[in-house]
Design a protein around this motif. Structure first.
Motif, PDB file in Angstrom:
ATOM      1  N   GLN A 101       0.824  -1.211   0.000  1.00 44.09           N
ATOM      2  CA  GLN A 101       0.000   0.000   0.000  1.00 44.09           C
ATOM      3  C   GLN A 101       0.860   1.263   0.000  1.00 44.09           C
ATOM      4  N   ARG A 102       1.938   1.229   0.729  1.00 43.71           N
ATOM      5  CA  ARG A 102       2.851   2.385   0.782  1.00 43.71           C
ATOM      6  C   ARG A 102       3.440   2.681  -0.597  1.00 43.71           C
ATOM      7  N   VAL A 103       3.866   1.641  -1.294  1.00 46.66           N
ATOM      8  CA  VAL A 103       4.439   1.811  -2.627  1.00 46.66           C
ATOM      9  C   VAL A 103       3.360   2.232  -3.617  1.00 46.66           C
ATOM     10  N   VAL A 104       2.177   1.623  -3.546  1.00 40.19           N
ATOM     11  CA  VAL A 104       1.073   1.990  -4.446  1.00 40.19           C
ATOM     12  C   VAL A 104       0.677   3.450  -4.233  1.00 40.19           C
ATOM     13  N   ASP A 105       0.575   3.872  -3.001  1.00 38.85           N
ATOM     14  CA  ASP A 105       0.215   5.268  -2.722  1.00 38.85           C
ATOM     15  C   ASP A 105       1.233   6.225  -3.338  1.00 38.85           C
ATOM     16  N   TYR A 106       2.499   5.921  -3.159  1.00 38.27           N
ATOM     17  CA  TYR A 106       3.556   6.760  -3.723  1.00 38.27           C
ATOM     18  C   TYR A 106       3.486   6.749  -5.249  1.00 38.27           C
ATOM     19  N   TYR A 107       3.330   5.567  -5.823  1.00 37.33           N
ATOM     20  CA  TYR A 107       3.232   5.421  -7.281  1.00 37.33           C
ATOM     21  C   TYR A 107       2.065   6.258  -7.820  1.00 37.33           C
ATOM     22  N   GLU A 108       0.908   6.144  -7.198  1.00 39.56           N
ATOM     23  CA  GLU A 108      -0.269   6.886  -7.666  1.00 39.56           C
ATOM     24  C   GLU A 108      -0.058   8.397  -7.557  1.00 39.56           C
ATOM     25  N   GLN A 109       0.568   8.827  -6.473  1.00 37.56           N
ATOM     26  CA  GLN A 109       0.869  10.249  -6.297  1.00 37.56           C
ATOM     27  C   GLN A 109       1.815  10.735  -7.392  1.00 37.56           C
ATOM     28  N   ARG A 110       2.858   9.980  -7.635  1.00 36.74           N
ATOM     29  CA  ARG A 110       3.840  10.358  -8.675  1.00 36.74           C
ATOM     30  C   ARG A 110       3.201  10.343 -10.057  1.00 36.74           C
ATOM     31  N   ALA A 111       2.410   9.323 -10.357  1.00 38.14           N
ATOM     32  CA  ALA A 111       1.774   9.219 -11.665  1.00 38.14           C
ATOM     33  C   ALA A 111       0.814  10.388 -11.884  1.00 38.14           C
ATOM     34  N   ALA A 112       0.053  10.758 -10.876  1.00 39.60           N
ATOM     35  CA  ALA A 112      -0.879  11.885 -11.010  1.00 39.60           C
ATOM     36  C   ALA A 112      -0.121  13.183 -11.249  1.00 39.60           C
ATOM     37  N   SER A 113       0.969  13.370 -10.520  1.00 40.52           N
ATOM     38  CA  SER A 113       1.778  14.576 -10.691  1.00 40.52           C
ATOM     39  C   SER A 113       2.396  14.622 -12.087  1.00 40.52           C
ATOM     40  N   LEU A 114       2.941  13.512 -12.521  1.00 39.14           N
ATOM     41  CA  LEU A 114       3.547  13.453 -13.856  1.00 39.14           C
ATOM     42  C   LEU A 114       2.492  13.661 -14.946  1.00 39.14           C
ATOM     43  N   ASP A 115       1.334  13.088 -14.758  1.00 43.05           N
ATOM     44  CA  ASP A 115       0.265  13.205 -15.750  1.00 43.05           C
ATOM     45  C   ASP A 115      -0.165  14.660 -15.930  1.00 43.05           C
ATOM     46  N   ARG A 116      -0.239  15.387 -14.835  1.00 47.01           N
ATOM     47  CA  ARG A 116      -0.627  16.810 -14.911  1.00 47.01           C
ATOM     48  C   ARG A 116       0.382  17.634 -15.709  1.00 47.01           C
ATOM     49  N   ARG A 117       1.637  17.227 -15.665  1.00 50.33           N
ATOM     50  CA  ARG A 117       2.700  17.991 -16.327  1.00 50.33           C
ATOM     51  C   ARG A 117       3.069  17.455 -17.706  1.00 50.33           C
ATOM     52  N   PHE A 118       2.535  16.307 -18.070  1.00 47.92           N
ATOM     53  CA  PHE A 118       2.924  15.650 -19.319  1.00 47.92           C
ATOM     54  C   PHE A 118       2.391  16.407 -20.532  1.00 47.92           C
ATOM     55  N   SER A 119       3.248  16.624 -21.498  1.00 47.54           N
ATOM     56  CA  SER A 119       2.870  17.281 -22.745  1.00 47.54           C
ATOM     57  C   SER A 119       2.513  16.219 -23.774  1.00 47.54           C
ATOM     58  N   ARG A 120       1.248  16.190 -24.165  1.00 43.11           N
ATOM     59  CA  ARG A 120       0.773  15.176 -25.125  1.00 43.11           C
ATOM     60  C   ARG A 120       1.473  15.296 -26.481  1.00 43.11           C
ATOM     61  N   SER A 121       2.071  16.434 -26.749  1.00 46.42           N
ATOM     62  CA  SER A 121       2.769  16.595 -28.026  1.00 46.42           C
ATOM     63  C   SER A 121       3.956  15.630 -28.133  1.00 46.42           C
ATOM     64  N   PHE A 122       4.471  15.193 -27.000  1.00 50.34           N
ATOM     65  CA  PHE A 122       5.568  14.230 -26.983  1.00 50.34           C
ATOM     66  C   PHE A 122       5.192  12.959 -27.754  1.00 50.34           C
ATOM     67  N   CYS A 123       3.917  12.586 -27.677  1.00 54.87           N
ATOM     68  CA  CYS A 123       3.438  11.346 -28.298  1.00 54.87           C
ATOM     69  C   CYS A 123       3.561  11.354 -29.817  1.00 54.87           C
ATOM     70  N   SER A 124       3.547  12.523 -30.403  1.00 55.46           N
ATOM     71  CA  SER A 124       3.608  12.595 -31.865  1.00 55.46           C
ATOM     72  C   SER A 124       4.981  13.012 -32.382  1.00 55.46           C
ATOM     73  N   GLU A 125       5.915  13.184 -31.487  1.00 54.60           N
ATOM     74  CA  GLU A 125       7.264  13.542 -31.917  1.00 54.60           C
ATOM     75  C   GLU A 125       7.881  12.407 -32.725  1.00 54.60           C
ATOM     76  N   LYS A 126       8.641  12.786 -33.725  1.00 55.83           N
ATOM     77  CA  LYS A 126       9.282  11.833 -34.627  1.00 55.83           C
ATOM     78  C   LYS A 126      10.127  10.824 -33.850  1.00 55.83           C
TER      79      LYS A 126
END
Length: 148
Positions: A86-111
């Motif tokens: 649970q401790r690792v899952v909580d940390y993972y979910e927190q990090r994933a949510a933070s990263l998701d908020r900052r992620f630029s979707r344009s990266f997905c279409s980069e060459k």
């Protein structure tokens, strides 16, 4: 990938550390806790969780959700103490949510992303980590080598 090897080293190191601390008289292995690791290895675990969360966010935002967290938890829950899971899952979910908020979707279409088949490489890395964690857990349970 280098980070994949680091995650594998951490998981293997956790089991090796556990084996070194094992009592030969005990009959069944006990569940592994994050507290079984020395501080330097715990830091590697958290850094690895950061990296895996990054991979999972990229996949989710660019291709499809890999459901890594649920698959990995299922693969290792027989070996890992529930509080640690649970401790690792909580940390993972927190990090994933933070990263998701900052992620630029344009990266997905980069060459670079598309031509180098990064999505498939990330998916393979995560799939391999699930398999690796599961196989280590099974070996630990079968042999009893580890923390008891």
């Amino acid at each position: 990938m280098v980070q994949d090897r680091n995650v594998r080293r951490v998981v293997a190191g956790a089991l090796a550390f556990a084996a070194a601390a094992a009592s030969p008289a005990a009959a069944e292995p006990r569940l592994i806790s994050l507290n079984d690791l020395p501080n330097d290895q715990q830091k590697i675990v958290w850094a690895s969780v950061d990296r895996v969360a990054e991979y999972a966010v990229i996949l989710k935002d660019c291709v499809a959700d890999s459901h890594f967290e649920a698959r990995f938890v299922e693969a290792v829950k027989a070996c890992i103490e529930p509080k640690t899971v649970q401790r690792v899952v909580d940390y993972y979910e927190q990090r994933a949510a933070s990263l998701d908020r900052r992620f630029s979707r344009s990266f997905c279409s980069e060459k670079k992303f598309t031509q180098n088949n990064i999505a498939q490489k990330l998916k393979s890395t995560l799939d391999n980590l699930v398999d690796y964690g599961h196989n280590l857990c099974i070996a630990y349970l079968k042999t009893g080598a580890g923390v008891r």
